[in-house]
Write a protein that holds these residues in place. Sequence first.
Motif, short mmCIF file in Angstrom:
data_model
loop_
_atom_site.label_atom_id
_atom_site.label_comp_id
_atom_site.label_asym_id
_atom_site.label_seq_id
_atom_site.Cartn_x
_atom_site.Cartn_y
_atom_site.Cartn_z
N VAL A 1 0.84 -1.20 0.00
CA VAL A 1 0.00 0.00 0.00
C VAL A 1 0.87 1.25 0.00
N ILE A 2 1.99 1.21 0.72
CA ILE A 2 2.90 2.36 0.76
C ILE A 2 3.40 2.72 -0.63
N VAL A 3 3.64 1.71 -1.45
CA VAL A 3 4.15 1.97 -2.81
C VAL A 3 3.03 1.99 -3.85
N ASN A 4 1.80 2.24 -3.38
CA ASN A 4 0.64 2.48 -4.24
C ASN A 4 0.18 1.27 -5.05
N VAL A 5 0.32 0.08 -4.49
CA VAL A 5 -0.25 -1.10 -5.13
C VAL A 5 -1.72 -1.19 -4.69
N ARG A 6 -2.61 -1.46 -5.64
CA ARG A 6 -4.03 -1.57 -5.30
C ARG A 6 -4.27 -2.73 -4.35
N LEU A 7 -5.25 -2.58 -3.45
CA LEU A 7 -5.54 -3.60 -2.45
C LEU A 7 -5.92 -4.93 -3.08
N LYS A 8 -6.66 -4.90 -4.19
CA LYS A 8 -7.08 -6.17 -4.80
C LYS A 8 -5.89 -6.93 -5.37
N VAL A 9 -4.78 -6.27 -5.56
CA VAL A 9 -3.55 -6.94 -5.98
C VAL A 9 -2.66 -7.21 -4.76
N ALA A 10 -2.56 -6.23 -3.87
CA ALA A 10 -1.65 -6.32 -2.73
C ALA A 10 -1.99 -7.48 -1.79
N VAL A 11 -3.26 -7.67 -1.49
CA VAL A 11 -3.64 -8.69 -0.52
C VAL A 11 -3.32 -10.10 -1.01
N PRO A 12 -3.74 -10.49 -2.23
CA PRO A 12 -3.40 -11.86 -2.66
C PRO A 12 -1.90 -12.08 -2.84
N VAL A 13 -1.20 -11.06 -3.32
CA VAL A 13 0.25 -11.22 -3.50
C VAL A 13 0.94 -11.35 -2.14
N ALA A 14 0.51 -10.55 -1.17
CA ALA A 14 1.09 -10.64 0.17
C ALA A 14 0.81 -12.00 0.79
N LEU A 15 -0.42 -12.50 0.65
CA LEU A 15 -0.76 -13.82 1.19
C LEU A 15 0.06 -14.92 0.53
N ALA A 16 0.16 -14.87 -0.79
CA ALA A 16 0.92 -15.89 -1.52
C ALA A 16 2.40 -15.84 -1.15
N THR A 17 2.94 -14.64 -1.06
CA THR A 17 4.35 -14.49 -0.70
C THR A 17 4.63 -15.02 0.70
N ALA A 18 3.76 -14.67 1.64
CA ALA A 18 3.93 -15.16 3.02
C ALA A 18 3.83 -16.69 3.06
N LEU A 19 2.88 -17.24 2.33
CA LEU A 19 2.69 -18.69 2.34
C LEU A 19 3.88 -19.42 1.72
N VAL A 20 4.37 -18.93 0.59
CA VAL A 20 5.53 -19.56 -0.05
C VAL A 20 6.77 -19.43 0.83
N THR A 21 6.95 -18.27 1.45
CA THR A 21 8.09 -18.08 2.34
C THR A 21 8.00 -19.01 3.53
N TRP A 22 6.81 -19.09 4.15
CA TRP A 22 6.62 -19.97 5.30
C TRP A 22 6.89 -21.43 4.91
N TRP A 23 6.33 -21.85 3.80
CA TRP A 23 6.51 -23.23 3.36
C TRP A 23 7.99 -23.53 3.10
N SER A 24 8.68 -22.60 2.45
CA SER A 24 10.10 -22.80 2.14
C SER A 24 10.93 -22.93 3.41
N PHE A 25 10.69 -22.05 4.37
CA PHE A 25 11.48 -22.09 5.59
C PHE A 25 11.06 -23.24 6.50
N ALA A 26 9.76 -23.42 6.72
CA ALA A 26 9.30 -24.42 7.67
C ALA A 26 9.50 -25.85 7.18
N HIS A 27 9.28 -26.09 5.89
CA HIS A 27 9.36 -27.45 5.38
C HIS A 27 10.63 -27.72 4.58
N GLY A 28 11.04 -26.77 3.77
CA GLY A 28 12.23 -26.98 2.94
C GLY A 28 13.52 -26.85 3.73
N LEU A 29 13.63 -25.78 4.51
CA LEU A 29 14.86 -25.52 5.24
C LEU A 29 14.80 -25.95 6.70
#
Length: 154
Positions: free
Chosen positions: A113-141
């Motif tokens: 939001v700070i860098v002017n990304v629309r909410l309908k794009v920001a929310v799913p991208v943030a959720l997907a990024t957090a999920l992929v990061t969590w999965w990579s760290f918790a299960h992969g590493l």
Amino acid sequence: MRVSDLIVGLLVLVGAAALYAAASTFPPIPGQQYGADVFPTLTAAGLAACGLLLCLGSVRAGPFPLAQATWIREPGALPRALATIALTAAYLVLAPLLGFLLAASLVLTGLFVIVNVRLKVAVPVALATALVTWWSFAHGLRVPLPRGLIEGYL
């Protein structure tokens, strides 16, 4: 802020030296030809090479101010920088309470939001990024991240 490649190169060299010093303290693995220090030492060597290349390129390019803070003149730059710091601090407070997935999703959404990304794009991208990061760290590493409301279900 625009910083001279000479300063960045010197900082990379210091980081490489610190990484090498830390890696040299790793104990050898009995019965193995290669120890735990091999990968960090190779990484330190690569960082040192990059730092040297940055320093040499800066010297070859000629004189340049060591640092310029031209970004501060942009309208809204200072509030965005302060909001980024505040969101980072918020993650440190929220992660132990809510868990990695919720805290990271909220902070990433705020950063978008700070860098002017629309909410309908920001929310799913943030959720997907957090999920992929969590999965990579918790299960992969196998790196434990703060558990919260959602992680117990995954």
